[in-house]
Scaffold this motif. Structure first.
Motif, PDB file in Angstrom:
ATOM      1  N   GLU A 115       2.969   1.239  -0.660  1.00 16.14           N
ATOM      2  CA  GLU A 115       3.702   0.870  -1.869  1.00 16.14           C
ATOM      3  C   GLU A 115       3.452   1.862  -2.994  1.00 16.14           C
ATOM      4  OE1 GLU A 115       5.887  -1.745  -4.567  1.00 16.14           O
ATOM      5  OE2 GLU A 115       5.949  -1.164  -2.472  1.00 16.14           O
ATOM      6  N   LEU A 116       2.227   2.355  -3.097  1.00 14.39           N
ATOM      7  CA  LEU A 116       1.886   3.345  -4.124  1.00 14.39           C
ATOM      8  C   LEU A 116       2.247   4.761  -3.710  1.00 14.39           C
ATOM      9  CD1 LEU A 116      -1.603   1.972  -5.201  1.00 14.39           C
ATOM     10  CD2 LEU A 116       0.532   1.807  -6.487  1.00 14.39           C
ATOM     11  N   ASN A 117       2.762   4.944  -2.482  1.00 14.16           N
ATOM     12  CA  ASN A 117       3.174   6.250  -1.969  1.00 14.16           C
ATOM     13  C   ASN A 117       2.003   7.220  -1.916  1.00 14.16           C
ATOM     14  OD1 ASN A 117       5.774   7.414  -1.035  1.00 14.16           O
ATOM     15  ND2 ASN A 117       5.278   9.030  -2.498  1.00 14.16           N
ATOM     16  N   LEU A 118       0.868   6.724  -1.429  1.00 14.87           N
ATOM     17  CA  LEU A 118      -0.330   7.529  -1.267  1.00 14.87           C
ATOM     18  C   LEU A 118      -0.470   7.946   0.200  1.00 14.87           C
ATOM     19  CD1 LEU A 118      -2.787   5.476  -3.475  1.00 14.87           C
ATOM     20  CD2 LEU A 118      -1.966   7.783  -3.963  1.00 14.87           C
ATOM     21  N   PRO A 119      -1.238   8.973   0.499  1.00 17.34           N
ATOM     22  CA  PRO A 119      -1.434   9.391   1.895  1.00 17.34           C
ATOM     23  C   PRO A 119      -2.118   8.300   2.715  1.00 17.34           C
ATOM     24  CG  PRO A 119      -2.069  11.151   0.402  1.00 17.34           C
ATOM     25  CD  PRO A 119      -1.822   9.952  -0.447  1.00 17.34           C
ATOM     26  N   PRO A 120      -1.783   8.172   3.987  1.00 17.05           N
ATOM     27  CA  PRO A 120      -2.388   7.113   4.819  1.00 17.05           C
ATOM     28  C   PRO A 120      -3.886   7.289   5.025  1.00 17.05           C
ATOM     29  CG  PRO A 120      -0.446   8.085   5.891  1.00 17.05           C
ATOM     30  CD  PRO A 120      -0.773   8.933   4.722  1.00 17.05           C
ATOM     31  N   GLN A 121      -4.426   8.519   4.827  1.00 16.34           N
ATOM     32  CA  GLN A 121      -5.855   8.714   4.998  1.00 16.34           C
ATOM     33  C   GLN A 121      -6.668   7.852   4.024  1.00 16.34           C
ATOM     34  OE1 GLN A 121      -3.689  11.151   4.575  1.00 16.34           O
ATOM     35  NE2 GLN A 121      -3.721  12.383   6.451  1.00 16.34           N
ATOM     36  N   LEU A 122      -6.045   7.466   2.922  1.00 13.05           N
ATOM     37  CA  LEU A 122      -6.759   6.642   1.953  1.00 13.05           C
ATOM     38  C   LEU A 122      -7.138   5.291   2.550  1.00 13.05           C
ATOM     39  CD1 LEU A 122      -7.568   6.995  -1.065  1.00 13.05           C
ATOM     40  CD2 LEU A 122      -5.594   5.593  -1.620  1.00 13.05           C
ATOM     41  N   PRO A 143       8.275  -3.543  -2.417  1.00 12.54           N
ATOM     42  CA  PRO A 143       9.543  -3.412  -3.153  1.00 12.54           C
ATOM     43  C   PRO A 143       9.772  -2.035  -3.749  1.00 12.54           C
ATOM     44  CG  PRO A 143       7.964  -4.733  -4.378  1.00 12.54           C
ATOM     45  CD  PRO A 143       7.372  -4.510  -3.031  1.00 12.54           C
ATOM     46  N   ALA A 144       8.757  -1.451  -4.377  1.00 14.38           N
ATOM     47  CA  ALA A 144       8.967  -0.139  -5.012  1.00 14.38           C
ATOM     48  C   ALA A 144       9.320   0.922  -3.977  1.00 14.38           C
ATOM     49  CB  ALA A 144       7.710   0.258  -5.789  1.00 14.38           C
ATOM     50  N   HIS A 145       8.617   0.918  -2.852  1.00 13.28           N
ATOM     51  CA  HIS A 145       8.889   1.897  -1.798  1.00 13.28           C
ATOM     52  C   HIS A 145      10.261   1.666  -1.162  1.00 13.28           C
ATOM     53  CE1 HIS A 145       7.993   4.651   1.511  1.00 13.28           C
ATOM     54  NE2 HIS A 145       8.418   3.715   2.353  1.00 13.28           N
ATOM     55  N   SER A 146      10.583   0.412  -0.829  1.00 15.61           N
ATOM     56  CA  SER A 146      11.852   0.114  -0.151  1.00 15.61           C
ATOM     57  C   SER A 146      13.046   0.305  -1.084  1.00 15.61           C
ATOM     58  CB  SER A 146      11.818  -1.317   0.378  1.00 15.61           C
ATOM     59  OG  SER A 146      10.723  -1.514   1.240  1.00 15.61           O
TER      60      SER A 146
END
Length: 865
Positions: A361-368, A544-547
């Motif tokens: 949702e925050l559009n951060l890298p999946p490594q987080l 919601p923000a991502h979609s």
């Protein structure tokens, strides 16, 4: 047929063909089109003798409405009404992707609530009828027990001045009595009983629940309450059987008053028990976005019940209920509901899955996500119910606090450190793009901040609820468009429009015309023009923000939108590299070495001016003393000002250094407890702590003890494989080493160290990373006032304050709730662990803290872990 007998009666039409012209025969009206008899209206003749005036001879006709006998199948109680609505909400959640087990769990929670309310599933109920609660509705009493609502009639003012021999008054009373006789004769013509006789013959004694009898006993004796229960006509006006809401306790007012909030509480408990992906914050967001709303309630009811519409909602007192609810409000109601139905506890959701969803949702890298998971595995959160086992834990806020803590460790978030790291990452990304466009780039924190902020603005342009949640300003025309679309949806599902009288329909049309005129004057367009604009109706989503933004990008590629999407918003930050900032490896250095470019890694320390500001705490307020104040009217202005200056203003909020220590006797007790724990650990073979063995390393023809060396002195940092021997010092040493070092490919320098004097002819790049230290601002937020919380907020760096607000709005909570969970994590990791370097398979919590302030702070947040 005589033409004089044909007439058109106002507000009357045929039930079969809709004709408005009727013929009057023998006191009844017949349609001239189909000949259908109008049963509800009858003509009555009034002669001259009814007026007490012999000089005037006239006769008129008047219509009398036939009393309608309501059918039992169309009348439902409030519990049945909310049962239909709950079933409709449940179907909506199932369509949104909720688990199928939610249906059975919702039924169980609702049945437990109805059983405790003594409405259904109650074995002690002899008659099998629902019992009335302390705030019972008059509709339920009328439907179940056939009791009328007691009303206090006001005496008309003209009766006070009425003369005993007044001819007009006598004439008025005679006409009133004659009208009642006509209506009673008409209702009893077919052998049917009158309505009052029907109520009196079928009325039952009111049954009250146990809590209702206990509450009503405070206002009247139980014997008198039984007399009120037998009063079917409502003639007893000495007491009210429904106490006001202000006279009830908070628990009784929230639990025994059935409303739409109880449906949300039941759904929230059921979602938690089945461990569904839809959490409490997601449910509140769906309510706020009108996916679960009272606007569509009538669509969940049967057609014959929904036809009553306005009358039904009025009798249910639905106008006093709020459709929206906030996080703090719903958690309080969930706690009361779980205590009321004796629920054992809550189910902990999948924290890792929740972390993945919030990172996306925050559009951060999946490594987080893996970093957060490693912190959870080191010390799993317990969510101990210190305030009561029925208090709903803050699962969502804790997961989001983990994400903020990891970003704080990686980038500092002190307004300086993250900018320097981002600038170095931009330089490296520029070089990577020149070498190979397919090479994954590094994550740039400042660019990500710009992306998230612009995404708020773009999505808010098409979603009014999204803009309200993130505090974004939208155009007034967009708000009007959103309002018109919601009204149109409600009209499509409104069953009451077809039952409106012609007068009510004309009133509705006039209001619509007036509204259209105002829209045309203010905005230059009508409602039809607003619907033709590029309005996007977003479907419910867990991200919601991502979609929503992905759908904007899709529509922007297919058609033209009213907003322009910049090119920087096309960057997908989830595909950026985040590993070099946490655990640098030789992969990036080897890649640049193939192109004759050297990579130097530089560690940055946190700003010194915000490393320690003390513990913030609100001072307990002194009790107000009741004094007698007298005004001095002879005081001079200068004297009054000097007295004000002499008064000491006591601050409500202070910062203090944690310097308070315990006394000698208490310190001795702490030492004894620590020694006792160590003895128990020595005797336990599963928790043995072994001393670090001494290893000698051959280095420069000398045998040097391994535990006295830093890792940079003995090992090449290009190889980050785990060692076969333990090290006392960490592999990443911050201090400058004075011993001879083996020159590695990756150089680790402190924030104040200078660059090496030996420069190669090849190009050199610098990657600045964090040294994993962070600023700490700890204290107690529980009893602080809003003004004190705003003072704490001013001490946050701007970048951290922005991240805190963004993450809090993402899950729909206040920033104080999220920061309190962040304090729990920071205090536990920085003050609550005994020694990070001496643990083998488990951690030891620190209990023997001699500093009183730090010990109390650690104990308070350890209990919340």
């Amino acid at each position: 047929m005589d033409e004089t007998d044909v007439m058109e009666v106002d507000n009357m039409e045929c039930d079969v063909c809709g004709e408005r012209t009727f013929q009057e025969r023998e006191g009844f009206y017949y349609c001239i089109e189909c000949g259908t008899k109008k049963e509800q209206i009858r003509a009555v003749e009034i002669s001259a003798e009814d007026t007490f005036n012999d000089t005037t001879k006239h006769s008129t006709q008047r219509t009398i409405k036939k009393p309608k006998i309501k059918t039992e199948e169309n009348d439902i109680t409030s519990w049945e009404f909310y049962n239909y609505v709950l079933r409709g909400f449940l179907q909506e959640l199932l369509q949104m992707g909720a688990k199928p087990e939610l249906k059975l769990m919702t039924l169980q929670v609702w049945a437990a609530y109805m059983s405790r309310m003594e409405v259904a599933f109650c074995k002690s109920n002899e008659l099998g009828l629902p019992k009335l609660s302390v705030r019972a509705l008059a509709r339920d009493a009328r439907i179940i027990y056939n009791h009328k609502q007691s009303k206090r009639k006001r005496e008309r003012s003209d009766r006070k001045f009425q003369q005993p021999g007044d001819e007009r008054a006598n004439w008025r009373e005679w006409r009133k009595t004659k009208r009642k006789l006509d209506e009673s004769g008409y209702s009893g013509k077919d052998g049917e009983l009158s309505e009052s006789t029907l109520h009196a013959s079928q009325s039952l004694k009111l049954q009250w629940s146990r809590n209702a009898r206990k509450s009503l006993k405070e206002h009247m004796p139980l014997k008198h309450l039984d007399e009120h229960s037998l009063d079917s006509s409502g003639s007893m006006l000495c007491h009210k059987l429904r106490p006001t809401a202000g006279s009830l306790t908070s628990f009784d007012r929230h639990i025994y008053c059935l409303n739409i909030t109880k449906l949300y509480v039941v759904l929230a408990i059921a979602l938690n028990q089945v461990e569904d992906n839809i959490q409490l914050c997601d449910l509140l967001r769906l309510i706020d976005e009108d996916h679960l709303t009272s606007r569509n309630m009538l669509g969940y009811l049967p057609e014959n019940v929904a036809a009553q519409g306005k009358t039904l909602l009025k009798q249910l007192e639905f106008g006093h209920q709020k459709d929206k609810c906030r996080y703090k409000f719903i958690r309080h109601h969930i706690a009361q509901m779980s205590r009321f139905i004796d629920m054992n506890g809550y189910q902990q959701p999948d924290l890792e899955g929740l972390t993945q969803r919030y990172v996306l949702e925050l559009n951060l890298p999946p490594q987080l996500t893996s970093y957060v998971k490693s912190l959870m595995d080191v010390l799993p959160p317990k969510f101990a119910p210190i305030h009561g086992e029925h208090i709903y834990p803050r699962y969502e806020a804790r997961v989001m606090a983990y994400i903020i803590y990891v970003l704080k460790l990686l980038f500092g978030l002190d307004d300086v450190k993250e900018r320097q790291i981002s600038d170095s990452a931009k330089t490296i990304n520029k070089q990577l793009s020149q070498i190979d466009a397919q090479q994954p780039l590094l994550f740039v924190y400042t660019d990500w901040m710009q992306f998230v902020e612009l995404r708020k603005v773009l999505v808010s342009h098409y979603s009014e609820s999204f803009a309200r949640r993130f505090g974004q300003s939208t155009q007034l025309g967009r708000k009007v468009d959103d309002f018109l679309i919601k009204e149109r949806k409600q009209q499509e599902q409104d069953f009451c429009i077809n039952d409106l009288t012609p007068t009510m329909q004309r009133t509705r049309e006039n209001i619509a015309i007036l509204f259209e005129t105002l829209l045309k004057q203010q905005f230059g367009q009508s409602s039809a023009d607003s619907l033709a604009k590029d309005h996007i109706e977003f479907q419910p989503s867990l991200t919601p923000a991502h979609s929503y933004f992905k759908r904007l990008l899709l529509l922007a590629g297919e058609s033209e939108l009213s907003v322009h999407i910049p090119s920087c918003m096309l960057v997908d930050h989830t595909e950026r590299q985040l590993d070099p900032f946490k655990q640098p490896s030789s992969l990036l250095a080897d890649y640049f070495a193939q192109h004759d470019i050297s990579l130097r890694v530089e560690e940055l320390a946190c700003r010194e001016d915000i490393q320690s500001v003390g513990i913030f705490q609100a001072i307990s307020r002194l009790p107000q003393r009741h004094k007698e104040y007298r005004a001095n009217c002879d005081i001079k202005t200068q004297t009054w000002i000097e007295e004000l200056r002499r008064r000491e203003k006591r601050p409500d909020f202070v910062f203090r250094e944690p310097v308070a220590n315990y006394g000698r006797q208490y310190q001795r007790i702490i030492h004894e407890r620590a020694m006792r724990r160590e003895q128990l650990e020595r005797g336990n073979p599963f928790s043995e702590f072994k001393a670090t063995p001494k290893y000698l390393l051959q280095m420069h023809n000398k045998e040097v003890p391994l535990d006295e060396l830093a890792s940079i002195q003995a090992f090449d940092e290009c190889n980050m494989d785990p060692l076969n021997v333990p090290l006392e010092l960490p592999r990443r040493q911050l201090e400058d080493s004075t011993a001879e070092t083996v020159e590695p490919k990756l150089e680790y320098l402190s924030g104040q160290s200078e660059a090496s004097t030996s420069q190669s002819q090849s190009e050199e790049l610098v990657l600045k990373i964090s040294n994993f230290d962070c600023w700490l601002l700890h204290g107690y937020l529980t009893r602080m006032t809003e003004s004190d919380k705003r003072k704490v907020r001013t001490l946050f760096p701007c970048s951290f304050r922005w991240l805190l607000d963004t993450c809090a709005a993402t899950i729909g909570v206040e920033w104080t709730v999220l920061y309190e969970q962040l304090l729990v994590i920071e205090v536990m990791f920085h003050h609550g662990i005994e020694d990070w370097s001496n643990h083998k398979n488990h951690l030891r919590l620190k209990y023997n803290i001699m500093n009183k302030d730090m010990n109390l702070l650690t104990k308070a947040f350890r209990d919340m872990w």
